[in-house]
Structure formats: C-alpha cells, structure tokens
Design a protein around this motif. Structure first.
Motif, short mmCIF file in Angstrom:
data_model
loop_
_atom_site.label_atom_id
_atom_site.label_comp_id
_atom_site.label_asym_id
_atom_site.label_seq_id
_atom_site.Cartn_x
_atom_site.Cartn_y
_atom_site.Cartn_z
N ARG A 373 0.73 -1.19 -0.04
CA ARG A 373 0.02 0.06 -0.13
C ARG A 373 1.01 1.32 0.14
N ALA A 374 1.97 1.09 0.81
CA ALA A 374 2.85 2.45 0.99
C ALA A 374 3.39 2.69 -0.35
N VAL A 375 3.71 1.66 -1.20
CA VAL A 375 4.38 1.96 -2.61
C VAL A 375 3.25 2.38 -3.28
N ALA A 376 2.14 1.73 -3.36
CA ALA A 376 1.00 1.89 -4.44
C ALA A 376 0.38 3.38 -4.04
N VAL A 377 0.49 3.86 -2.97
CA VAL A 377 0.11 5.03 -2.71
C VAL A 377 1.07 6.14 -3.28
N ALA A 378 2.17 5.83 -3.49
CA ALA A 378 3.33 6.87 -4.06
C ALA A 378 3.19 6.78 -5.64
N ASN A 379 2.18 6.33 -6.19
CA ASN A 379 1.88 6.28 -7.41
C ASN A 379 3.11 5.68 -8.37
N VAL A 380 3.30 4.40 -7.80
CA VAL A 380 4.70 4.02 -8.35
C VAL A 380 4.24 2.97 -9.51
N SER A 407 5.29 -8.70 -7.82
CA SER A 407 5.72 -8.94 -6.20
C SER A 407 4.87 -7.84 -5.52
N ILE A 408 4.68 -6.74 -6.00
CA ILE A 408 3.92 -5.62 -5.33
C ILE A 408 2.53 -6.09 -5.41
N LEU A 409 2.18 -6.26 -6.76
CA LEU A 409 0.67 -6.67 -6.99
C LEU A 409 0.03 -7.65 -6.16
N GLN A 410 0.90 -8.80 -5.97
CA GLN A 410 0.42 -9.94 -5.15
C GLN A 410 -0.16 -9.66 -3.74
N LYS A 411 0.69 -8.53 -3.30
CA LYS A 411 0.31 -8.07 -1.76
C LYS A 411 -0.90 -6.98 -1.72
N CYS A 412 -0.88 -6.46 -2.79
CA CYS A 412 -1.61 -5.14 -2.62
C CYS A 412 -3.11 -5.18 -2.61
N THR A 413 -3.75 -4.33 -1.65
CA THR A 413 -5.11 -4.50 -1.31
C THR A 413 -5.52 -3.33 -1.35
N HIS A 414 -4.95 -2.31 -1.79
CA HIS A 414 -5.28 -0.69 -2.15
C HIS A 414 -5.97 -0.65 -3.38
N LEU A 415 -7.12 -1.01 -3.53
CA LEU A 415 -7.94 -0.99 -4.97
C LEU A 415 -7.79 0.31 -5.50
N PRO A 416 -7.94 1.61 -5.01
CA PRO A 416 -7.97 2.80 -5.85
C PRO A 416 -6.63 2.83 -6.72
N ALA A 417 -5.41 2.52 -6.39
CA ALA A 417 -4.07 2.23 -6.74
C ALA A 417 -4.24 1.29 -7.95
N ASN A 428 -0.64 -10.45 -18.89
CA ASN A 428 -0.18 -11.16 -17.67
C ASN A 428 0.19 -10.35 -16.50
N ILE A 429 0.10 -8.82 -16.76
CA ILE A 429 -0.11 -8.06 -15.36
C ILE A 429 -1.55 -7.97 -14.97
N LEU A 430 -2.32 -8.00 -15.98
CA LEU A 430 -3.93 -7.68 -15.43
C LEU A 430 -4.32 -9.14 -14.80
N LYS A 431 -3.85 -10.11 -14.91
CA LYS A 431 -4.03 -11.25 -14.29
C LYS A 431 -3.76 -11.29 -12.64
N HIS A 432 -2.71 -10.65 -12.36
CA HIS A 432 -2.70 -10.28 -10.84
C HIS A 432 -3.42 -9.12 -10.28
N VAL A 433 -3.64 -8.23 -11.29
CA VAL A 433 -4.55 -7.02 -10.75
C VAL A 433 -5.92 -7.62 -10.58
N VAL A 434 -6.54 -8.49 -11.47
CA VAL A 434 -7.80 -9.05 -11.35
C VAL A 434 -7.98 -9.74 -10.11
N GLY A 435 -6.92 -10.63 -10.08
CA GLY A 435 -6.64 -11.54 -9.03
C GLY A 435 -6.87 -10.80 -7.64
N GLN A 436 -6.26 -9.77 -7.41
CA GLN A 436 -6.23 -9.01 -6.16
C GLN A 436 -7.79 -8.68 -6.05
#
Lengths: 509, 366
Positions: A373-380, A407-417, A428-436
């Motif tokens: 979340r900390a990483v995602a909030v920084a708009n990275v 590795s970030i996406l697999q842990k990220c639960t911050h949906l707005p990001a 291949n990235i979308l898979k992880h996003v949708v998974g979250q």
C-alpha cells in the motif's frame, strides 16, 4: 699515441650515444614528434641503450621510453611487446635511488596505459611485483611510485594481486597507510582496495594485516581523494563475506560514515553508499545496524541530493535493506524512502538506474499489504507499468519492472491504486490485478460499490479471457459478488439484447 | 371224559384251523414283515431326526451365545476406540486452545509485538529526524568552513596583489587609480594598499586584532596557545634571547631559555597552605561527624520485652544504670579545650631544596 687514439674513438662513441639519447628524450616531450620517432624505429634503438654501460645513458633512455609510453596506448603496447619491461625491472634492483625513482615513474606510465589482457603482461606482473615490494620499503617519493605500480598491477587480475600479496606487500601497504603524507596514504589505500577486491582470501589477508583500523581512522580526514580511496577499500573488503563485513562494522565506522554522505565530493558519497550497500547486503542484522544508526535516512537524503550514477549504490542499498525482512522494509518506508525513490524513477534518464529503482520497489513492496500500500500510494505502479510496456526500455529494465510489479501486486489490497492498472495493463499483469480484486471484493461491500461506479466492473466484463484460465476464474469470482442483472447490464452487447427484446415485445392492447 | 371226547372230536378241526392259521400267517408274514420294517424305519427315522434336531438346536444355542459374546466384545472394543477417539479429539481441542492462547501471547509479546514495533518505528523516525538534522547542520558547518576558506584565500590573494601593486597607492599630492576624487569613498583596494604599506612594526598588531576577532566570531577554533600568558609577556617584555651566544660575559642562550621558561618550583613550605593543619583538622572533624555511630543502641524488634530500659525507682538514690561508652571523659574534655594544640609542621631545610637549581652562583649560597 696509439692508446690515445683508441680511447678517443670510445669517447666519441659515448658522446654520440649520450647526445642521441638526450635529443630523443627532449623530442619525446612534444606530442607532434612522437609519430615521427615511432616511425623511425626509436624503440628498437632505445632498447639496447637501456643496458648501456654508462648509467647516464641508461637513465636518459629510460626517461625517453617513459615519455614515449606515456603518450598513447600503442607505444605502451610496443614497450610491453618489445621486451623492454624485463630489462627495466632487472635494472630496478641495482640502480641508485634517483634512477629507481625515474624507472618507477616510467613503469607507472606504462602500466597506466597498456592493456591488461595480454598474458605476457600477467607474467610480467608476477616478475615485477617482488621488485616493487622492495621499493615500497623506501622512503616517500620512491615508494609513492612503486605503490602506484602495485596498485595498477593488482588492479588488473586476481593472479597478479595474488602475486603482490605473496611478495609480502600488504604489511608494507598498511605501514604506508599510517604515514603522514596524504598522497602516500591515498595510494596505499587504493592499492589495498585493488588487492582486496579480487577474492575473499585476499581481502582476509588485508584484514589480517590490520588495515581496517587504520582505514577507519581516516574516515574523517579532510582530504576528499583519500576518503574516496578509504571508502572504496572498506567496501571492497566488506563485499566478500559476512565476517569481513562484520569486521568492518566493528571498527565503529557507523555514525561517522554518515557524515561523509554530505561530502561535497561526488565520489566520496558514492563510495560511502557503496560501502553501506556492501555491508547491508549480507545479513538482516547488519542491515538492522545500519537502520538503527540512521543510515537509511542519511542514504535517502543523499539520493535526493545527487544525480545520475552516484545515486545507484544508495538505491541498491535501500533495496538490499528492504529485501531482508518486513521490519526493515517498513523502516525504509518510515524513513520516507518511497517518495524519494519514486522521484528517482521519474527523474533518471538511464535504464540501469531505473532498473535498480524498480528492483528496490519490488523489494520494499513484496512483504505485506501494508508495504504494498505504501508503495502503491506513491503512485509507483503506473510508472512501473509504463516502464514495462515501453518498447525502448532495455530488457533488464523490463524484467525488473515486471518482477517488481508482480511482487507488489500480489500483496496489494489498495484498490484505488489498482484501478488505473485495469485499463492499461497487459494480460500477464492484468491477471494479478484482477486476482487482487477477486480476493478483496467478496469481503468488502463498500469496495464493491466503488468498483461498479468507477467502471471497473465494466472493464472486467470487457476482458476476453480464455475459459479455464486463472484470469477467467478470477473474473468469475468477481462476477459472483454481484447480482446477475448488474453483471449483465455491464457486459458488452447488452444494449442490443435489450433492443431485441423491445422488437420482440408484443404490446398489450 | 366227555371233555376229552369233545376235544378229540374237535382235534380235527383244530388241526385244520391250525393249518389254516399257519397258512394265513404264512401268507401274511411278508406283508407283516415289511410293515414292521416300515414301522421300524419310520420310528428310527423319527428318532434320528429328533436327535439331529436336538443337536442342531444345541449347536444353534452354542453359536448364538458365542456370536453374542463376540459381538458384544467387538462392540465393547468399538465403544472403547470411539471413546478414545472422542477423548483424544477433546484433548486435542483443548491442547489447541492452550497452544493458540500461548502462541498468541508469545508472538504478541516477543516476536511480533505490535506496540514494540510501533514504538520502534516511532523511535526510528525520531532517530532519522535527528540524524537528518545533525547531518544538515554538519553539512552547513562544512559549507561555512569551505566558504570561509575560500574567502580567506581570496583575501590572501588580494593582499598579495596589493603587495605587488604598491605603486598604485595614492600619495598626498596625487590620488592613485583606486582613490578617485569623483567618488565619495576610496576603493577597497586603496585601503588594502595602505595596509600593506604600513611599517613592519604595525603589522603584527593588526594581525593580532584580526586574530582575536576571528576567534570571537568563530567560537569553534580553540588555539592550543593559551591567551593569558601571551598578554602577560606583552605587558612586561623581556629582552629577546639571541640565537647565538653574544660576545662578552653572557650565558649560553640555551641556559637563558631554560631559566626563562622553567616551570614554577615552589618549596614545600610555600606550596603548603599556612592553615593546612587547621583545614586538615576541620576535614577530619567533618569526616567524624559524617561517619559517627548512632548514639541510640540498636534494639531488635523480636525480643522487645527484653530491651526494656531499667527504670529507676523514685525514692532510691543509687543509680544502677550503666554509663554509656566513652562518656566518662566528658569532663576532662572541657579541661583540655583550653590547651593549645600541638603544632606538627616542621619547617623545611631550604638548602637542599634549592641546591644546584639557582641561576647565579651567588644564589647558591643560602
């Protein structure tokens, strides 16, 4: 009468040789003459003069050769290939100090210029080093040159530095480090650094000679160039193993080193950061030590202060520290490392620095949802995605960016990001996003509502997934969270079906 | 006889009947025999069947009992195992409960203590703040120092230039290049030139003042030469010591130097204070006062009744009370007070103190 004429002939010959050598030496000072001299075959003429009976001629010939070799690579190569070096080295031991000084200077020039690859050079190094070590024991001036030579010798290859160590140079170098002259200290430190960089054993020899304590004393020396060498030596020592790194840390370098991150000299900063990186990469305990000393904050400030490749070791250090444990990664986050790294990611033009930054982000964000979340909030995440998608970024950068994203996406639960990634991520990235999304949405009613209003559900319906794939499963589990009407409403082509129903509808009269 | 006759007459019939009967019997014998056999076979069959039935019944009983027994045993076993499993499940459940509590407690306390973690990060941020601040201060100091150095260098360069351009100094008659008459003030360079051209004797003074100013402004530079003795020597200047021994009845410069800068060596008499004895006594008295024993004797609480103090009777004159230690000489003390204390300090023998250390030969004779 006859005797005199004979002597006269010799005298004439000697005068002619002296004159020749002196003229050549003078001519060699001007760069425009050098090509002509080379074409005239000056090398082969000077070579026999190196072994002349008259010392002055020898010396002047050496001087001329040194000047020639200093001029460019080709000539230095010619000096090496012309078997001139052995002659020089053999004469090193016998001559008086002044000549040794000259020869040392000349050798230095040769070593500085020539290419290290030829095996002849390797053997030369093996033969030369004992001689150089003898020289190192002389007072300043002489030892200066021989130090430089040693440094060059050990710079090139493992075998050569092994030879230098076998010749017993390390204790002498450590002695030289303690000398008052700054120049000598500097050179000795650089030689130590060059020796210890090759293998753990060599570094261990340097440590056994007690170099660390003396090097650590010079951390606060005002001379910037000396500091560069000192930090480079310390980092080269500590890079090999945990024990060596601990030895370096035990010299109590820590709070003192951090002040050097504010040094005006770029290379000092860079070397300090390298030292911290080499120490931090070994164990969590060492990283913890650096963190507790406030090293992370200092490193983050330092990343903010400088630009380009000077930043790189600092970025990598943050990555290494964060990689060890979630507490350490949290420490990096708490020290406001993420915004600074995000700035690096946008500012830096070079791919390898971006790759390192992306890697560091991956290490920071992979531990827990909090970190992510900390990483995602920084708009990275969008930046990483764009780096991954860009065609002109290097392969390494793409791989690093992808790994970090994953590795970030697999842990990220911050949906707005995560929302923006839905719209422009590759499958291949979308898979992880949708998974979250599929993991979070069943348990969070507010997020479900928000997901519909922000158009995420519509986007999900538009994704074409192969039946049976993981992506399809995720989509199904998301769809199961919503009433059927809504899912149908948002699925593409719903308006047509509605219109069809209108057509087929029989109005009630 | 008649009877006999009757019998004799009947004999023939009897014979006939006898034969008839024999014949009938003979005729029926096979039939009867087979009937008897049938009867016997039936009977025997019945008997065997009854026996077999009997056996069967007994066997069934035995089997029934055995089966019941084994089934009961099996059932008991099953019950036992079921009970055991139930018990084990229960125990496991309880163990899990205990472990769960313990693990939760342990992890929260030692491994992942939320509050400790929070505190750690708070501390870390504070640490980071201080480190950042200190580093910024350090960098600032370094920068100032560098700037100062640069300024000093510049100043030095300017001074050097001024020395080189001494001929541009304006004179009384004609103003120099830097002293334009059209400006209200002369150029800075002019002042420098003037400074440079001042006589030699003036210069150290200016240097000294600048030195002092720097010291006050900087505050960090601690000169290892202490200021006070310097001013002392300035107040009463001694003649300079020449490097070589001057001609004439003079001493060797090394000797003179040694004499001038020799450390103060007071005699023991001078070194000791005049009131040292009194001071020492006072100190001793204070020490005694500080460390003196408690006057009240210690009485343990356990046997409080034993510690009862002897109470005097009102009417008796004798005092059975013990006199406490060290109070006997109380009266004598007052008498002693008037006496003068014995002086214990000796004067030193000066001859050996100063022997061989005096500058003049005359001084050696005490």
């Amino acid at each position: 009468m006859k005797e005199e004429t004979v002597i006269c002939v010799f005298e004439q010959y000697q005068k002619a040789r002296t004159q020749f050598v002196q003229t050549i030496a003078e001519l060699a000072t001007r760069p425009q003459n050098i090509e002509t001299l080379q074409n005239a075959g000056v090398m082969s003429l000077l070579r026999p003069l190196l072994l002349d009976v008259v010392p002055t001629i020898q010396q002047t010939a050496a001087l001329a050769l040194g000047r020639l070799a200093n001029y460019n690579d080709d000539l230095a190569e010619a000096v090496v290939k012309g078997d001139i070096l052995p002659q020089l080295v053999y004469s090193l031991a016998e001559q008086n100090r002044f000549k040794q000084l000259l020869l040392g200077a000349q050798l230095r020039a040769v070593w500085a210029q020539h290419l290290p690859s030829s095996c002849q050079t390797g053997q030369m190094g093996l033969r030369i080093s004992p001689g150089l070590v003898c020289l190192a024991s002389y007072p300043f001036g002489l030892s200066d040159h021989s130090m430089v030579n040693l440094s060059y010798v050990s710079y090139h290859a493992f075998k050569l530095s092994q030879a230098v160590v076998d010749a017993g140079a390390v204790p002498l170098l450590v002695l030289c480090v303690q000398e008052p002259e700054v120049a000598l200290k500097r050179i000795a430190a650089s030689a130590l650094s060059d020796i210890s960089k090759h293998s753990p054993e060599l570094a261990q020899t340097v440590v056994d000679a007690g170099a660390i304590a003396h090097l650590a004393q010079m951390i606060l020396n005002p001379d910037a160039k000396l500091k560069r060498q000192v930090f480079s030596a310390l980092s080269q020592i500590s890079k090999h193993s945990v024990d060596l790194a601990e030895m370096v840390v035990e010299a109590e370098i820590f709070p003192a080193v951090l002040t050097c991150l504010k040094d005006p000299d770029e290379y000092v900063k860079k070397n300090v950061a390298t030292l911290m990186r080499e120490i931090a990469k070994h164990t969590p305990e060492l990283s913890q030590l650096i963190v507790n000393a406030g090293g992370v904050a200092a490193a983050i400030d330092y990343i903010g202060d400088c630009l380009g490749s000077v930043r790189l070791p600092g970025i990598m250090m943050l990555g290494y520290v964060a990689a060890h444990s979630e507490n350490l990664a949290m420490a990096v986050i708490v020290s406001k490392g993420v915004p600074q790294l995000a700035i690096c990611l946008t500012e830096e033009p070079e791919d390898h620095i971006k790759a390192a930054t992306a890697w560091a982000f991956g290490q920071i964000g992979r531990h827990t949802p909090e970190h992510a979340r900390a990483v995602a909030v920084a708009n990275v995440l969008p930046k990483l995605l764009s780096l991954y998608m860009e065609t002109d970024s290097s392969e390494d950068l793409q791989v690093k960016a992808k790994k970090a994203l994953k590795s970030i996406l697999q842990k990220c639960t911050h949906l707005p990001a995560l929302e923006p990634l839905l719209h422009d991520a590759s499958p291949n990235i979308l898979k992880h996003v949708v998974g979250q999304f599929s993991k979070v949405l069943p348990h969070d009613s507010k997020a479900r509502r928000l997901f519909v209003t922000s158009g995420g559900l519509k986007k999900i319906q538009e994704i074409k997934a192969e039946p049976g794939s993981a992506l399809q499963e995720y989509i199904n589990s998301i769809n199961n969270c919503y009433p059927e009407e809504i899912v149908r409403y948002y699925s593409p082509g719903y308006s047509e079906t509605l219109l069809e129903r209108v057509e087929n509808y029989q109005p009630v009269m | 006889m008649a009877k006999l006759l009757k019998l004799e007459r009947r004999i023939e019939g009897l014979k006939e009947e006898y034969f008839n009967r024999h014949r009938i019997a003979e005729e029926n014998r096979g039939k009867e025999n087979s009937a008897a056999v049938q009867i016997q076979s039936w009977f025997r069959g019945c008997r065997v069947r009854a026996y077999l039935r009997h056996l069967n019944r007994k066997a069934t009983i035995i089997q029934k009992i055995w089966r019941g027994y084994t089934a009961r045993m099996l059932y008991r076993q099953m019950i036992k195992t079921a009970y055991f499993i139930m018990k084990m499940n229960f125990y496991n459940e309880m163990a899990v409960k205990i472990q769960k509590r313990w693990r939760g407690y342990y992890i929260r306390k030692y491994v992942h203590n939320y509050y400790a973690r929070k505190k750690y990060f708070k501390g870390l941020t504070e640490m980071n703040e201080t480190v950042r601040k200190e580093l910024a201060e350090f960098a600032e100091i370094k920068r100032m120092e560098r700037e100062r150095m640069a300024l000093e260098k510049e100043e030095k360069k300017k001074c050097y230039e001024a020395q080189r351009m001494h001929y541009l100094l304006s004179t009384h008659q004609c103003p120099g290049v830097f002293n334009s008459p059209y400006r209200p003030f002369p150029d800075e360079m002019e002042l420098k030139l003037q400074m440079e051209l001042k006589p030699q004797s003036m210069r150290p003074l200016s240097l000294k003042t600048s030195f002092h100013r720097k010291e006050t402004s900087k505050g960090l530079v601690n000169m290892n030469v202490p200021g006070s003795p310097l001013t002392l020597t300035m107040a009463q200047p001694l003649p300079p010591i020449p490097k070589k021994k001057p001609q004439g009845p003079f001493r060797d410069p090394a000797e003179v130097l040694q004499q001038r800068f020799k450390p103060l060596e007071p005699t023991l008499r001078v070194a000791t204070s005049i009131t040292s004895v009194e001071e020492a006594r006072k100190e001793l008295r204070q020490e005694e006062w500080r460390n003196r024993l408690n006057d009240e004797p210690f009485r343990p609480f356990a046997n409080a009744h034993k510690n009862k103090k002897y109470e005097e009777m009102i009417n008796t004159l004798s005092r059975f009370e013990q006199i406490t230690f060290d109070t006997k000489h109380q009266e004598n003390q007052e008498k002693l007070k008037e006496k003068k204390p014995f002086k214990t300090v000796f004067t030193t023998v000066h001859v050996f103190d100063k022997f061989g250390r005096m500058y003049s030969n005359a001084g050696k004779i005490v």
